[in-house]
Design a protein around this motif. Structure first.
Motif, mmCIF file in Angstrom:
data_model
loop_
_atom_site.group_PDB
_atom_site.id
_atom_site.type_symbol
_atom_site.label_atom_id
_atom_site.label_comp_id
_atom_site.label_asym_id
_atom_site.label_seq_id
_atom_site.Cartn_x
_atom_site.Cartn_y
_atom_site.Cartn_z
ATOM 1 N N GLN A 22 79.792 -25.299 -10.459
ATOM 2 C CA GLN A 22 80.271 -26.527 -9.614
ATOM 3 C C GLN A 22 79.898 -26.402 -8.228
ATOM 4 O OE1 GLN A 22 84.435 -26.536 -10.653
ATOM 5 N NE2 GLN A 22 83.995 -27.232 -12.667
ATOM 6 N N ILE A 26 78.288 -30.058 -7.413
ATOM 7 C CA ILE A 26 79.169 -30.797 -7.120
ATOM 8 C C ILE A 26 79.899 -30.589 -5.461
ATOM 9 C CG2 ILE A 26 79.751 -32.072 -8.927
ATOM 10 C CD1 ILE A 26 82.494 -30.559 -9.338
ATOM 11 N N LYS A 30 86.803 -27.469 -9.319
ATOM 12 C CA LYS A 30 87.504 -28.407 -10.139
ATOM 13 C C LYS A 30 87.608 -27.882 -11.427
ATOM 14 C CE LYS A 30 86.297 -32.635 -8.095
ATOM 15 N NZ LYS A 30 87.233 -33.487 -7.769
ATOM 16 N N TYR A 44 82.238 -35.604 -18.707
ATOM 17 C CA TYR A 44 83.065 -36.450 -17.829
ATOM 18 C C TYR A 44 84.364 -35.627 -17.876
ATOM 19 C CZ TYR A 44 79.023 -39.773 -17.874
ATOM 20 O OH TYR A 44 78.013 -40.432 -17.480
ATOM 21 N N GLU A 46 88.398 -35.066 -16.335
ATOM 22 C CA GLU A 46 89.640 -35.632 -15.541
ATOM 23 C C GLU A 46 90.752 -34.693 -15.488
ATOM 24 O OE1 GLU A 46 92.118 -40.034 -15.757
ATOM 25 O OE2 GLU A 46 91.669 -38.939 -17.752
ATOM 26 N N GLU A 53 94.470 -32.094 -7.468
ATOM 27 C CA GLU A 53 93.244 -32.895 -7.026
ATOM 28 C C GLU A 53 93.994 -33.877 -6.083
ATOM 29 O OE1 GLU A 53 90.285 -32.552 -7.796
ATOM 30 O OE2 GLU A 53 90.497 -31.032 -9.068
ATOM 31 N N ARG A 57 90.038 -38.413 -6.355
ATOM 32 C CA ARG A 57 88.905 -37.665 -6.926
ATOM 33 C C ARG A 57 89.220 -36.663 -8.009
ATOM 34 N NH1 ARG A 57 86.939 -34.023 -2.317
ATOM 35 N NH2 ARG A 57 85.368 -33.725 -3.806
ATOM 36 N N ARG A 59 88.497 -37.844 -11.213
ATOM 37 C CA ARG A 59 87.587 -37.825 -12.233
ATOM 38 C C ARG A 59 86.264 -37.510 -11.666
ATOM 39 N NH1 ARG A 59 89.504 -43.999 -14.419
ATOM 40 N NH2 ARG A 59 91.406 -43.479 -15.442
ATOM 41 N N TRP A 60 85.409 -36.855 -12.496
ATOM 42 C CA TRP A 60 84.107 -36.597 -12.054
ATOM 43 C C TRP A 60 83.320 -36.252 -13.265
ATOM 44 C CZ3 TRP A 60 88.292 -33.372 -12.261
ATOM 45 C CH2 TRP A 60 88.004 -31.948 -12.774
ATOM 46 N N ASP A 62 79.707 -34.084 -14.715
ATOM 47 C CA ASP A 62 78.701 -33.011 -14.786
ATOM 48 C C ASP A 62 77.491 -33.221 -15.188
ATOM 49 O OD1 ASP A 62 77.746 -30.533 -14.395
ATOM 50 O OD2 ASP A 62 78.643 -29.648 -15.922
ATOM 51 N N ASN A 68 71.289 -34.430 -9.266
ATOM 52 C CA ASN A 68 72.484 -35.515 -9.343
ATOM 53 C C ASN A 68 71.954 -37.013 -8.580
ATOM 54 O OD1 ASN A 68 73.624 -33.433 -9.993
ATOM 55 N ND2 ASN A 68 74.910 -32.936 -8.410
ATOM 56 N N LEU A 81 84.650 -43.994 -14.179
ATOM 57 C CA LEU A 81 84.872 -43.098 -13.062
ATOM 58 C C LEU A 81 85.264 -43.871 -11.878
ATOM 59 C CD1 LEU A 81 81.488 -41.355 -13.308
ATOM 60 C CD2 LEU A 81 83.665 -40.284 -13.452
#
Length: 138
Positions: A22, A26, A30, A44, A46, A53, A57, A59-60, A62, A68, A81
């Motif tokens: 991570q 990113i 997380k 994805y 959450e 969180e 932010r 939801r992200w 990978d 990316n 998202l």
């Protein structure tokens, strides 16, 4: 503002290997639940816990590939998202049934890569570059 306690808590939840991954991709530690994956291998996540969180932010994605690029996210996952849709595409009945047979499969934007579109030019150039004539010396 990211708190140190949140950062350490997320490292403990995910483990050192996932934390390192991570941080490379990113830039944040997380921890959350896996919501789903798309046809390209992107995963994805959450996290709905308000103490873990920063709002907005939670939801992200990978990415499956090493670079990316936002064009790697299909439209149905993009709407989830960006909070356009409340439910992810794996649970949303409208998204499951909204794939008409005439719809072309989604592809990412390939601009700047080898797969980018390059048009073929059929116009005769107005200016012709000078080509030197080589003569044999004798």
């Amino acid at each position: 503002m990211v708190s140190l306690a949140r950062y350490i808590r997320n490292i403990r939840r995910t483990g050192i290997k996932q934390w390192w991954h991570q941080m490379q991709y990113i830039g944040d530690a997380k921890a959350g639940t896996l919501v789903g994956a798309d046809q390209f291998g992107n995963r994805y996540f959450e996290n709905l816990s308000p103490e873990d969180e920063v709002p907005g932010r939670h939801r992200w994605v990978d990415f499956a590939q090493h670079y990316n690029n936002a064009t790697q996210v299909p439209p149905e996952w993009h709407s989830w998202l960006q909070h356009i849709r409340h439910l992810p595409p794996t649970e949303d009945a409208v998204m499951k049934e909204s794939s008409p047979p005439w719809k072309a499969p989604w592809v990412e934007n390939l601009t700047g890569t080898r797969g980018a579109y390059r048009p073929y030019n059929t116009v005769v150039p107005k200016i012709i570059a000078w080509q030197p004539k080589v003569m044999v010396r004798g």
